[in-house]
Scaffold this active site. Structure first.
Site, PDB file in Angstrom:
ATOM      1  N   ASP A 104      -6.260 -10.262  46.743  1.00 28.45           N
ATOM      2  CA  ASP A 104      -5.872 -11.961  45.371  1.00 28.45           C
ATOM      3  C   ASP A 104      -4.230 -11.477  45.748  1.00 28.45           C
ATOM      4  OD1 ASP A 104      -7.605 -12.231  44.979  1.00 28.45           O
ATOM      5  OD2 ASP A 104      -8.116 -11.978  43.185  1.00 28.45           O
ATOM      6  N   ASP A 105      -3.751 -12.678  45.501  1.00 31.43           N
ATOM      7  CA  ASP A 105      -2.452 -12.814  44.837  1.00 31.43           C
ATOM      8  C   ASP A 105      -1.667 -13.064  46.150  1.00 31.43           C
ATOM      9  OD1 ASP A 105      -3.436 -12.608  42.372  1.00 31.43           O
ATOM     10  OD2 ASP A 105      -2.583 -10.697  42.089  1.00 31.43           O
ATOM     11  N   HIS A 155      -6.794 -19.300  44.030  1.00 30.08           N
ATOM     12  CA  HIS A 155      -6.533 -18.344  43.461  1.00 30.08           C
ATOM     13  C   HIS A 155      -6.060 -19.386  42.148  1.00 30.08           C
ATOM     14  CE1 HIS A 155      -7.383 -14.512  41.890  1.00 30.08           C
ATOM     15  NE2 HIS A 155      -5.698 -14.372  41.431  1.00 30.08           N
ATOM     16  N   HIS A 159      -1.232 -19.354  39.406  1.00 29.89           N
ATOM     17  CA  HIS A 159      -1.901 -18.025  38.952  1.00 29.89           C
ATOM     18  C   HIS A 159      -1.976 -18.333  37.977  1.00 29.89           C
ATOM     19  CE1 HIS A 159      -2.997 -13.773  38.821  1.00 29.89           C
ATOM     20  NE2 HIS A 159      -3.124 -13.794  39.900  1.00 29.89           N
ATOM     21  N   HIS A 256      -4.822  -5.788  46.575  1.00 32.65           N
ATOM     22  CA  HIS A 256      -4.264  -7.126  46.071  1.00 32.65           C
ATOM     23  C   HIS A 256      -2.926  -6.631  47.236  1.00 32.65           C
ATOM     24  CE1 HIS A 256      -5.674  -6.644  41.939  1.00 32.65           C
ATOM     25  NE2 HIS A 256      -4.986  -7.732  41.725  1.00 32.65           N
TER      26      HIS A 256
END
Length: 786
Positions: A104-105, A155, A159, A256
């Site tokens: 993620d991210d 995603h 965010h 991540h």
């Protein structure tokens, strides 16, 4: 009094300069619009950069502890892959002994490439849920990620917790991320993971409608079975332990690759992969899981109206099913083999079942977004550095002005200071006049009170309002026998001044405007520096007479601080750039030596001042020689005047550019005076609007209190400098109350004028000497004070 009669006969043809001015006039409005568009474009670039960094439109709210009473139990207890085939919520679990590594991210320029290197080394695929703003900032990383055979999902763009957002914001977050993916890697995706989500039991009554909405649009939402919690940085061993599923169960595992310092993740990832392979696990993508479980490939069979690409491009069922069928090669490959690896074709040409090839408007809009972000990524930091340099330069200038102005004041006001023997010989005062019927009588009245012997030469530059007759009548009424009125065809202010110089009887000529009044001692003070044979010209102290209006008060502050404080500094540095047209004195021989007032530029006063320096003459400032002038009374007139001034200054600097490489006095001005003028009268003011834009931006989107304090600190420094300038000029401080408003309104106009002038200079436009409308309200020096 002698008079040269006006010429009569047929109407004269326009001069070359007037014809050029006429052509330029037609271009003025487009140039103003261009200046405003330029400022708007830079503002938009800043807003885009702020949006990418979540400064603009950011929302840090994260919902916790909400009820899940509306969420079906079979969803809460189901697998981590949620889709809505036929409008019905369906979940898919990861098969035993199978790991779907998800990240993620990202992307992040430091950590994502390291993750990709590890995955490539161990021949393991990953599914990366990317933040759209990061995709647009680092498109090359995304392109490499996809080429390597990994899978990507959305995603959101900034965010944010979508459970707090409107439907329009949700759609925008998805669409913008799709465009970023299209521009970066030429694909779009049907996989989605919500920020701040984890396992299925994280779905609540507020987020459930979001998943249903996205499911109806054809998106598959992905959750996790095991969370490494690597963002907590608990240590490598705990990251590996927490990411390991129990008893051989399959899992969607969360790591991540961005969002903070990820060195522990980089160390833990290879250990985790080796551990799981040793346990007999294989690795696959989310599409691989769905294919192995026999689920419908993401993006296929979601019903009519499903969004294949960006959510605003709809495709028919047949088209989507055909696309999904074409993509089964990637989606149904053996478990553990990422697309493009283990014997498949070139990775760059492969699409997983979740990916779709971006085409048409989506592709081009995506590339445009990436290009715009690249511009913002380069422009904003460059502007930040530039503004920092400008800020340091401005503060340095303030400090230099204060030090040199104090030194100038103390030096010139010493009891023993003298220019030399007192100058008592008569001088010629030249007054160029064009339609000055409102002011010329007051000008003559003030000259009649002069304590120094003078002759007055009024050069009527083709006036049509009876200026000549009014001048003669005023002279008779005042008993002035030392006044000559010369009439000429309209040829402009430089020609009028040159005509006056030719008719002057004395070796010192004083030049003043037809709307200006002198104090009784002005001429006497003005000519004393000529006792020094090196002095070729003297600048007087111009004062705003009509200062009782808001515009007048603003200009009064500008004259005292911006002009006269500067002149003290330039005087000591021996590089004064301008003798004001309202009050200046010259040696007649020096004027003739440099060729008189030039018509090459619109700032004849700046032009001849620089020419004096280059010829080796010294130019000084005489603070006690005061003149009261009528400043423009409206914003339109003020714009016209300052536009001519700033553009004319640029012309004069360009005309004398060779002084940069000259030797002697000319080189001194070129290497000291010209850089100061360029930096502080052109470059710094051009950047100044951006300082205000940055300040406003920071107040609105970053930290209001810090930005406000910074602005007040700069204003305080300016107020201090202005107060010191007022003290030196013995002015009343009450006008400084207008300074904060001046910074918010008047200064912005001056910036636009300068930008307008720069554009005119770059496009090769020309302007003529523009006559301002006068009211004659500046009468006598005494009446003008206060």
């Amino acid at each position: 009094m002698t008079t040269t009669p006006p010429s009569r006969g047929r109407r004269r043809a326009p001069t070359r300069m007037e014809r050029a001015a006429g052509r330029a006039a037609a271009l003025q409005k487009p140039r103003v619009i261009l200046a405003l568009l330029l400022l708007l474009a830079l503002t938009c670039v800043m807003l885009l950069d702020g949006y990418l960094r979540a400064e603009v439109g950011g929302d840090e709210r994260v919902r916790t502890g909400a009820s899940a009473s509306d969420v079906p139990d079979d969803v809460l207890d189901g697998g981590p892959i949620l889709s809505f085939r036929g409008g019905q919520a369906t979940t898919v679990s990861v098969p035993d002994k199978t790991i779907a590594l998800t990240f993620d991210d990202g992307p992040n320029p430091t950590w994502t490439p390291q993750v990709l290197k590890i995955l490539e080394e161990y021949d393991v695929p990953g599914t990366f849920f990317l933040v759209g703003s990061m995709v647009s900032r680092y498109p090359d990383i995304v392109d490499d990620l996809v080429d390597q055979g990994n899978e990507v999902g959305i995603h959101t763009f900034t965010h944010v917790d979508l459970s707090y957002q409107s439907d329009a914001r949700i759609t925008r977050e998805i669409e913008q991320t799709q465009l970023a993916l299209a521009g970066a890697a030429g694909i779009t995706t049907t996989l989605f993971r919500a920020p701040y989500s984890s396992e299925m039991d994280a779905i609540d009554n507020y987020s459930w409608p979001v998943y249903k909405k996205l499911g109806a649009d054809g998106y598959t939402s992905v959750f996790v079975d095991t969370d490494s919690d690597d963002w907590k940085k608990p240590g490598v061993s705990k990251i590996v332990k927490w990411a390991t599923p129990e008893d051989g169960a399959g899992a969607s595992v969360l790591f991540h690759d961005a969002g903070g310092e990820r060195s522990q993740t980089i160390k833990a990832l290879p250990k985790y992969i080796k551990k799981m392979k040793a346990k007999g696990y294989t690795f696959t993508t989310i599409s691989g899981v769905m294919a192995e479980q026999g689920a419908t490939a993401p993006g296929a069979g979601a019903g009519a109206g499903q969004q294949q690409a960006t959510g605003d491009q709809q495709a028919t069922d047949g088209e989507q099913q055909a696309t999904a069928g074409d993509q089964q090669t990637a989606g149904n490959q053996p478990t553990g083999a990422p697309a493009g690896q283990n014997g498949t074709t070139d990775a760059a040409s492969q699409l997983t079942a979740a990916h779709h090839k971006a085409t048409g408007a989506t592709l081009y809009e995506g590339k445009a977004l990436i290009a715009a972000v690249r511009v913002a990524e380069w422009t904003v930091p460059a502007l930040s550095v530039g503004l920092m340099v400008v800020g340091v330069a401005v503060m340095g200038r303030f400090g230099m002005m204060l030090i040199l102005a104090r030194r100038h004041y103390r030096q010139r006001n010493k009891r023993r200071f003298s220019w030399g023997p007192t100058v008592t010989r008569p001088v010629s005062v030249i007054v160029p006049a064009y339609n000055e019927k409102e002011c010329i009588a007051n000008t003559l009245k003030s000259l009649a009170q002069s304590t120094h012997p003078i002759e007055v030469i009024i050069v009527d530059d083709g006036s049509s309002d009876g200026t000549s007759e009014i001048s003669r009548e005023a002279a008779r009424a005042l008993g002035m026998t030392n006044v000559r009125v010369i009439r000429q065809e309209n040829a402009g202010k430089p020609a009028a001044l040159n005509n006056g110089v030719r008719h002057a009887s004395h070796d010192i000529v004083v030049m003043m405007d037809g709307d200006t009044v002198f104090e009784a001692e002005t001429v006497r003070h003005l000519v004393q520096p000529f006792a020094d044979p090196e002095v070729g010209a003297v600048a007087g102290n111009a004062k705003v007479g009509n200062r009782n209006t808001i515009i007048g008060a603003w200009q009064h502050i500008e004259y005292v601080m911006g002009f006269n404080l500067d002149r003290r500094m330039y005087d000591l540095l021996r590089c004064m750039p301008t003798i004001p047209g309202a009050i200046g004195a010259f040696r007649r021989e020096a004027v003739l030596e440099v060729g008189g007032m030039s018509e090459d530029t619109l700032a004849e006063d700046t032009d001849i001042t620089i020419a004096m320096h280059r010829a080796g003459w010294r130019v000084v400032y005489q603070e006690h020689a005061r003149a009261w002038t009528e400043a423009p009374g409206s914003l339109k007139q003020l714009w016209s005047q300052r536009y001519r001034w700033s553009y004319g200054t640029m012309q004069a600097l360009w005309k004398h550019r060779k002084s940069l490489t000259d030797k002697g006095p000319s080189g001194r001005f070129g290497r000291v005076g010209m850089p100061l003028v360029v930096i502080f009268q052109i470059v710094t003011p051009v950047f100044a609007p951006l300082i205000d834009v940055f300040t406003a931006y920071s107040m609105i989107f970053v930290d209001f209190q810090a930005a406000l304090l910074a602005w007040l600190a700069v204003l305080g420094i300016q107020l201090f400098c202005a107060a010191y300038a007022f003290r030196l000029d013995k002015e009343k401080y009450r006008y400084l109350l207008m300074m904060p408003l001046q910074q918010l309104a008047y200064r912005q106009m001056m910036y636009l004028v300068l930008i307008h002038s720069c554009i005119t200079a770059l496009t090769g436009g020309r302007l003529r000497w523009q006559k301002l409308k006068r009211t004659g309200e500046v009468g006598t020096p005494a009446g003008a004070g206060g």
